[in-house]
Write an enzyme that holds these catalytic residues in place. Structure first.
Site, PDB file in Angstrom:
ATOM      1  N   ASN A  60      -3.425  -9.195   5.179  1.00 58.96           N
ATOM      2  CA  ASN A  60      -3.572  -9.436   3.746  1.00 58.96           C
ATOM      3  C   ASN A  60      -4.850 -10.209   3.455  1.00 58.96           C
ATOM      4  O   ASN A  60      -5.324 -10.977   4.281  1.00 58.96           O
ATOM      5  CB  ASN A  60      -2.357 -10.204   3.217  1.00 58.96           C
ATOM      6  CG  ASN A  60      -1.059  -9.441   3.452  1.00 58.96           C
ATOM      7  OD1 ASN A  60      -1.092  -8.236   3.715  1.00 58.96           O
ATOM      8  ND2 ASN A  60       0.064 -10.137   3.420  1.00 58.96           N
ATOM      9  N   ASP A 100      -5.113 -11.750   0.290  1.00 53.25           N
ATOM     10  CA  ASP A 100      -4.837 -12.520  -0.939  1.00 53.25           C
ATOM     11  C   ASP A 100      -4.924 -14.035  -0.743  1.00 53.25           C
ATOM     12  O   ASP A 100      -4.991 -14.793  -1.705  1.00 53.25           O
ATOM     13  CB  ASP A 100      -3.456 -12.121  -1.512  1.00 53.25           C
ATOM     14  CG  ASP A 100      -2.324 -12.256  -0.489  1.00 53.25           C
ATOM     15  OD1 ASP A 100      -1.470 -11.355  -0.418  1.00 53.25           O
ATOM     16  OD2 ASP A 100      -2.313 -13.254   0.255  1.00 53.25           O
ATOM     17  N   PHE A 126       0.820  -1.219   0.000  1.00 50.80           N
ATOM     18  CA  PHE A 126       0.000   0.000   0.000  1.00 50.80           C
ATOM     19  C   PHE A 126       0.849   1.261   0.000  1.00 50.80           C
ATOM     20  O   PHE A 126       0.635   2.151  -0.828  1.00 50.80           O
ATOM     21  CB  PHE A 126      -0.918  -0.010   1.240  1.00 50.80           C
ATOM     22  CG  PHE A 126      -1.992  -1.055   1.160  1.00 50.80           C
ATOM     23  CD1 PHE A 126      -1.751  -2.357   1.594  1.00 50.80           C
ATOM     24  CD2 PHE A 126      -3.225  -0.770   0.594  1.00 50.80           C
ATOM     25  CE1 PHE A 126      -2.737  -3.338   1.493  1.00 50.80           C
ATOM     26  CE2 PHE A 126      -4.221  -1.751   0.489  1.00 50.80           C
ATOM     27  CZ  PHE A 126      -3.968  -3.036   0.932  1.00 50.80           C
ATOM     28  N   ARG A 127       1.838   1.299   0.953  1.00 49.08           N
ATOM     29  CA  ARG A 127       2.461   2.602   1.228  1.00 49.08           C
ATOM     30  C   ARG A 127       3.854   2.777   0.627  1.00 49.08           C
ATOM     31  O   ARG A 127       4.437   3.836   0.781  1.00 49.08           O
ATOM     32  CB  ARG A 127       2.473   2.831   2.749  1.00 49.08           C
ATOM     33  CG  ARG A 127       1.048   2.993   3.311  1.00 49.08           C
ATOM     34  CD  ARG A 127       0.979   3.053   4.817  1.00 49.08           C
ATOM     35  NE  ARG A 127      -0.419   3.204   5.246  1.00 49.08           N
ATOM     36  CZ  ARG A 127      -1.277   2.188   5.348  1.00 49.08           C
ATOM     37  NH1 ARG A 127      -0.881   0.949   5.068  1.00 49.08           N
ATOM     38  NH2 ARG A 127      -2.533   2.380   5.719  1.00 49.08           N
TER      39      ARG A 127
HETATM   40  N1  APR Z   1      10.095  -7.674   1.984  1.00 51.91           N
HETATM   41  C1  APR Z   1      10.022  -7.029   3.180  1.00 51.91           C
HETATM   42  N2  APR Z   1       9.317  -5.883   3.364  1.00 51.91           N
HETATM   43  C2  APR Z   1       8.660  -5.383   2.306  1.00 51.91           C
HETATM   44  C3  APR Z   1       8.669  -5.998   1.025  1.00 51.91           C
HETATM   45  C4  APR Z   1       9.429  -7.203   0.901  1.00 51.91           C
HETATM   46  N3  APR Z   1       9.517  -7.858  -0.271  1.00 51.91           N
HETATM   47  N4  APR Z   1       7.901  -5.244   0.180  1.00 51.91           N
HETATM   48  C5  APR Z   1       7.433  -4.205   0.910  1.00 51.91           C
HETATM   49  N5  APR Z   1       7.888  -4.285   2.175  1.00 51.91           N
HETATM   50  C6  APR Z   1       7.559  -3.414   3.310  1.00 51.91           C
HETATM   51  C7  APR Z   1       7.406  -1.958   2.983  1.00 51.91           C
HETATM   52  O1  APR Z   1       8.644  -1.288   3.124  1.00 51.91           O
HETATM   53  C8  APR Z   1       6.401  -1.502   4.055  1.00 51.91           C
HETATM   54  O2  APR Z   1       7.082  -1.117   5.257  1.00 51.91           O
HETATM   55  O3  APR Z   1       6.279  -3.844   3.758  1.00 51.91           O
HETATM   56  C9  APR Z   1       5.582  -2.751   4.342  1.00 51.91           C
HETATM   57  C10 APR Z   1       4.190  -2.685   3.732  1.00 51.91           C
HETATM   58  O4  APR Z   1       3.491  -1.665   4.404  1.00 51.91           O
HETATM   59  P1  APR Z   1       2.057  -1.196   3.845  1.00 51.91           P
HETATM   60  O5  APR Z   1       2.148  -0.966   2.391  1.00 51.91           O
HETATM   61  O6  APR Z   1       1.586  -0.084   4.730  1.00 51.91           O
HETATM   62  O7  APR Z   1       1.142  -2.481   4.040  1.00 51.91           O
HETATM   63  P2  APR Z   1       0.453  -2.974   5.369  1.00 51.91           P
HETATM   64  O8  APR Z   1       1.294  -2.681   6.571  1.00 51.91           O
HETATM   65  O9  APR Z   1       0.054  -4.384   5.163  1.00 51.91           O
HETATM   66  O10 APR Z   1      -0.886  -2.061   5.389  1.00 51.91           O
HETATM   67  C11 APR Z   1      -1.806  -2.331   6.390  1.00 51.91           C
HETATM   68  O11 APR Z   1      -3.320  -0.709   5.437  1.00 51.91           O
HETATM   69  O12 APR Z   1      -4.767   0.272   3.924  1.00 51.91           O
HETATM   70  C12 APR Z   1      -4.642  -0.656   4.897  1.00 51.91           C
HETATM   71  O13 APR Z   1      -6.109  -2.495   5.014  1.00 51.91           O
HETATM   72  C13 APR Z   1      -4.943  -2.042   4.383  1.00 51.91           C
HETATM   73  O14 APR Z   1      -4.178  -4.146   5.289  1.00 51.91           O
HETATM   74  C14 APR Z   1      -3.734  -2.870   4.831  1.00 51.91           C
HETATM   75  C15 APR Z   1      -3.185  -2.022   5.951  1.00 51.91           C
END
Ligand code: APR
Ligand code: ZN
Length: 285
Positions: free
Chosen positions: A115, A117, A43-44
Site C-alpha cells: 500500500n 496510503d 484493486f481486484r
Molecule cells: N478485510 C480483509 N480482506 C479484504 C478487505 C477487508 N476489509 N477488503 C478487501 N479484502 C481482500 C480482497 O478480498 C482481496 O483478496 O483484500 C484483497 C485485496 O487484493 P487486491 O485488490 O488485489 O490488492 P493487493 O493484493 O494489495 O494488490 C497488490 O496490485 O495493482 C497492484 O500495485 C498494486 O499494490 C497493488 C498490488
C-alpha cells in the site's frame, strides 16, 4: 522433524502465544484490503479500483493505468485518476492501529506493505519498521532519470489543474513515487528481505497475493513460522491451511473484525482501545 507437532486448535495457539508474549518478532505482510475500511478501494474486488478504471479510461486491461510504458505515452488517465484519489482525510483502520499497538509492545520485526496510503504511520507505526514495497504517494520523481520533484507542486499546480508536469531534464511526465508495472521495486525491499528470517509469526492481511515479487514473501518465511492469513477471500496458493501439522491459519473475513476479536480473546481490549483513542484523538489535532 522438528515441526511434526499436530496443531488441533491453531487459533488458540496464536491467542495464547500473544497473551504469553511468546511471539517477539512479528511480521506483517499487507495489501489494499486493510485500507478498504478507511474508504480506499482495493484493486481486484468487484467494486475495486480496477473495475472502475477499466471502463472510465477505456483501457485494454486495468493494470494499464499503472503501466510505465503506457503512462509515458499518455499520462492523462493516470493524472485524472490521481485527481480523484485524495486520501489526506483517511484515518487508519483497526488493522493499522493493531500494527501500531504491537510496535509499541516492541514485538514487531517489520511491516511489508504493497500500500502507498501511509496509514500505518498515522496509526503510530515507526517509519523504520515500514517497508513500502510499492513505493509512496508522498513523494514525486521523474520515472526516467529519477530527478525528484515536490509532490505538492505536482498535485496542486498540475494534477488539480488538468495539466501534465514534465521533467526539466528529460521531458518525461512526472509521477508520484509509486511503483508501476515495468519498474523495479525499491532497494529497501531487497535490503529488508533479510528480516523475514528472524520472524516467528507473520500476519498476511488484505491481499490477493497476485503481484510478483511481493507475493513471494509468504513462501520465503522460515519453515516453522506461524503464517496467519487474514482476508475476505481464501487465497491458498502459498499455504497449507487444512494440514493440522502446518502452522498456516486462515482467518476469513473483514480484517478489522478479525483483529477486534483477536484482541478481545487475548485480553488486550481495554489497553488497545486506549491506544486507538490516543492515536485517533491526536490525529484530529
Ligand atoms: N478485510 C480483509 N480482506 C479484504 C478487505 C477487508 N476489509 N477488503 C478487501 N479484502 C481482500 C480482497 O478480498 C482481496 O483478496 O483484500 C484483497 C485485496 O487484493 P487486491 O485488490 O488485489 O490488492 P493487493 O493484493 O494489495 O494488490 C497488490 O496490485 O495493482 C497492484 O500495485 C498494486 O499494490 C497493488 C498490488
Ligand atoms: Zn527526467
Amino acid at each position: 522433524m522438528g515441526n511434526k507437532v499436530e496443531h488441533t486448535n491453531k487459533y488458540q495457539e496464536i491467542v495464547e502465544g500473544l497473551r504469553n508474549n511468546t511471539f517477539k518478532n512479528i511480521m506483517f505482510i499487507t495489501g489494499a484490503g486493510i485500507s478498504t475500511a478507511a474508504g480506499i478501494p482495493d484493486f481486484r474486488s468487484k467494486d475495486g479500483c480496477f473495475a472502475q478504471v477499466q471502463k472510465k479510461y477505456n483501457l485494454s486491461y486495468p493494470e494499464q493505468l499503472f503501466q510505465l510504458s503506457s503512462f509515458k505515452q499518455n499520462p492523462g488517465p493516470f493524472y485524472d485518476f490521481c485527481k480523484g484519489f485524495n486520501i489526506d482525510h483517511c484515518k487508519p483502520t483497526k488493522t493499522h492501529l493493531f500494527m501500531g499497538y504491537l510496535c509499541k509492545k516492541n514485538i514487531v520485526k517489520k511491516i511489508y506493505t504493497q500500500n502507498v496510503d501511509g496509514l500505518e504511520l498515522k496509526a503510530g507505526v515507526p517509519i523504520n519498521k515500514m517497508v513500502f514495497a510499492h513505493g509512496k504517494i508522498t513523494e514525486a520523481a521523474c520515472p526516467s532519470c529519477g530527478k525528484e520533484y515536490d509532490i505538492n507542486v505536482l498535485r496542486d499546480e498540475y494534477v488539480m489543474k488538468d495539466k501534465i508536469m514534465y521533467c526539466e531534464s528529460c521531458n518525461t511526465p512526472i509521477k508520484p513515487k509509486v511503483i508501476f508495472y515495468g519498474e523495479s521495486l525499491p532497494i529497501s525491499f531487497i535490503l529488508n528481505f533479510i528480516f523475514i528470517y528472524g520472524c516467528d509469526l507473520a500476519f498476511i492481511m488484505g491481499s490477493s497475493l497476485r503481484v510478483y515479487p511481493f507475493n513471494q514473501l509468504p513462501d520465503k518465511l522460515p519453515s516453522g513460522t506461524w503464517r496467519v492469513f487474514v482476508n475476505k477471500e481464501k487465497v491458498d496458493d502459498f499455504f497449507n491451511f487444512d494440514d493440522s501439522y502446518s502452522k498456516d491459519l486462515f482467518l476469513e473475513g473483514y480484517s478489522d473484525e478479525i483483529i477486534d476479536k483477536l484482541v478481545q480473546d487475548v485480553g488486550w481490549q481495554n489497553d488497545f482501545n486506549n491506544y486507538c483513542e490516543n492515536i485517533l484523538n491526536n490525529l484530529g489535532k
